[in-house]
Scaffold this motif. Sequence first.
Motif, PDB file in Angstrom:
ATOM      1  N   THR B  45       0.833  -1.202   0.000  1.00 54.98           N
ATOM      2  CA  THR B  45       0.000   0.000   0.000  1.00 54.98           C
ATOM      3  C   THR B  45       0.865   1.248   0.000  1.00 54.98           C
ATOM      4  O   THR B  45       0.608   2.206  -0.736  1.00 54.98           O
ATOM      5  CB  THR B  45      -0.928   0.001   1.228  1.00 54.98           C
ATOM      6  N   ASP B 173      -5.841  -0.927  -4.940  1.00 55.49           N
ATOM      7  CA  ASP B 173      -5.284  -1.562  -3.747  1.00 55.49           C
ATOM      8  C   ASP B 173      -6.300  -2.563  -3.201  1.00 55.49           C
ATOM      9  O   ASP B 173      -7.282  -2.179  -2.577  1.00 55.49           O
ATOM     10  CB  ASP B 173      -4.980  -0.490  -2.698  1.00 55.49           C
ATOM     11  N   GLU B 174      -6.079  -3.800  -3.459  1.00 57.89           N
ATOM     12  CA  GLU B 174      -7.030  -4.863  -3.071  1.00 57.89           C
ATOM     13  C   GLU B 174      -8.455  -4.455  -3.398  1.00 57.89           C
ATOM     14  O   GLU B 174      -9.317  -4.419  -2.525  1.00 57.89           O
ATOM     15  CB  GLU B 174      -6.897  -5.179  -1.575  1.00 57.89           C
TER      16      GLU B 174
END
Lengths: 284, 252
Positions: B45, B173-174
């Motif tokens: 991240t 991000d995910e």
Amino acid sequence: MNRRQAEEYFFRGLMFISSTFIIMVLCHIIYSILSAGLPHLNWDMISKVPEGGYYFGKGGGILNAIIGSLYVAVGATSLALAIGLPVALFMNIHLTKWKKIVNGIRFLMDLLCGIPSIVYGAFGFTLMIFFGLRTSLLAGIITVTVFIVPIMIRAIDEVLMTIPRGLFESALSLGSTKSEISYRVFFKQSIAGIITAILLSFGRAIGDAASVLLTTGYTDYIPTSLNQPTATLPLAIFFQLSSPILEVRQRAYASAVILIAIILFISLLARILTYSYKKNKINY
Amino acid sequence: MDQPEISIRNLNLSFEKQQILKNINVDIPRHKITVIMGPSGCGKTTLMRCMNRLTDLNTQAKVSGNIFIGDRDILNTNDDITEIRKMMGLLAQRPYPLPMNIFNNVAYGLRISGRKKKRFLEKRVEHYLRQVNLWEEVKDRLRDPAAVLSIGQQQRLCLARGLAVDPRIILADEPTSALDPISSQLIEEKFAELKSSYTIVMVTHILRQARRIADHVVFMYMGEVIEQGPANEFFENPQMEMTKSYLKGLFY
Ligand SMILES: Nc1ncnc2c1ncn2[C@@H]1O[C@H](COP(=O)(O)OP(=O)(O)OP(=O)(O)O)[C@@H](O)[C@H]1O
Ligand SMILES: [Mg+2]
């Protein structure tokens, strides 16, 4: 019955007792004001200014104080909003990097919220003397503004603090500038809370006697300019209540009923407004 | 390999004394899906946040190194930062729709860049909503608040909103971690389509998802890049011991 259950019952009982107690006290206050005030409330009170001898039980009303209070409260709340909203937004958007500074400001504001309003009254009075102003509507509005600005800032700030960082970052990555985030995103997300903050500040502004005691003066006429002195409801209540004449003291309660009615009306209005503005708010 | 879209060179980042990213060198190819993998807390991240300069928001973060997009070092530039961020659409772990109606969520990016004509906005909003397969579901309630949408729909709305800014790169991000399998699949399919015109960087913990859609993989561990390369090589023939055991599921 095991221990956890007993604990549960105990605390539930405790909460029930304290809630009932506080509600009963509030109801009692309202009841005693209404029962003392309502019978003496009449159309003259809210439609006429005091006639000669009003304070000795003769005719007239307190329209001067009602209008005066509304002028002071509306003026001060608008000014406080105009100052407080940008400050709160600035703290939560532009100063996000500087947590220590923001926390310092919060601490200072909390401190200012705790200062009794008579101190603001005295402060306003010295300012007035310094600038050579007489007691007037303007001086009252300025003093009350100073007094409610910290309340306004902290109330809005608390709402803005609940906005998740992810929303801020999403808006940034769309290429927004910080001011666009302020008024297009954060403002919209917190409108309901801002209305509550306005209401809270308005309530404090219209109900406070000490901050206007030294600054607005008192008169039987409705002010027609900012430079004229003005009456206010809290002071009208105060003066009538300290009268030796029973009838005048009864009118004090009637005046209190009027003050409560104004606050009630504003609260309801705010609820309605909040309801229609809340629909776009996202509950994260 | 053609000129990469993003080249990260000697990137270091530390929070106070703790070094989070250690000498990162990564090339992200243009118009491909690059998947960043690695155990939790390894800095995925953080690496992404460096790319669109969200790390700026954190005063304790010390960043050094270069991130080139084309010839431009976006990490050490005085150029307008909003313009840099506009090059990259961000899709977060969970959707953060804007507090306004569905239409305005997509129109937001257009409006702030000065495109305000109603006809134009209507056309573009429809275009982007179609692009993320959301149009049919919302066309009759464009004026409803975005909050009424399901989480999966909100995530697609956020993708549409990001695309409307016309970025070159999509950072995700995910993006599917909060979604149900069907919504996840929709996002995956969209990414596979979008890569013909966008460079996509995605973090994921789901090995199978990575295998399905990755063209290029970056594997990180404890703030370092252990291995990177084309997906088939990475999955079929990993070079490093650590990668092998990660792929076998020996650690997460
Ligand atoms: N604002 C911050 N201040 C201090 N340390 C931070 C901050 N943000 C992240 N870190 C640290 O940086 C490291 C990397 O975090 P990061 O969020 O990049 O991990 P990640 O690889 O995305 O993990 P996950 O897969 O769980 O999301 C962690 O050790 C974390 O504690
Ligand atoms: Mg992460």
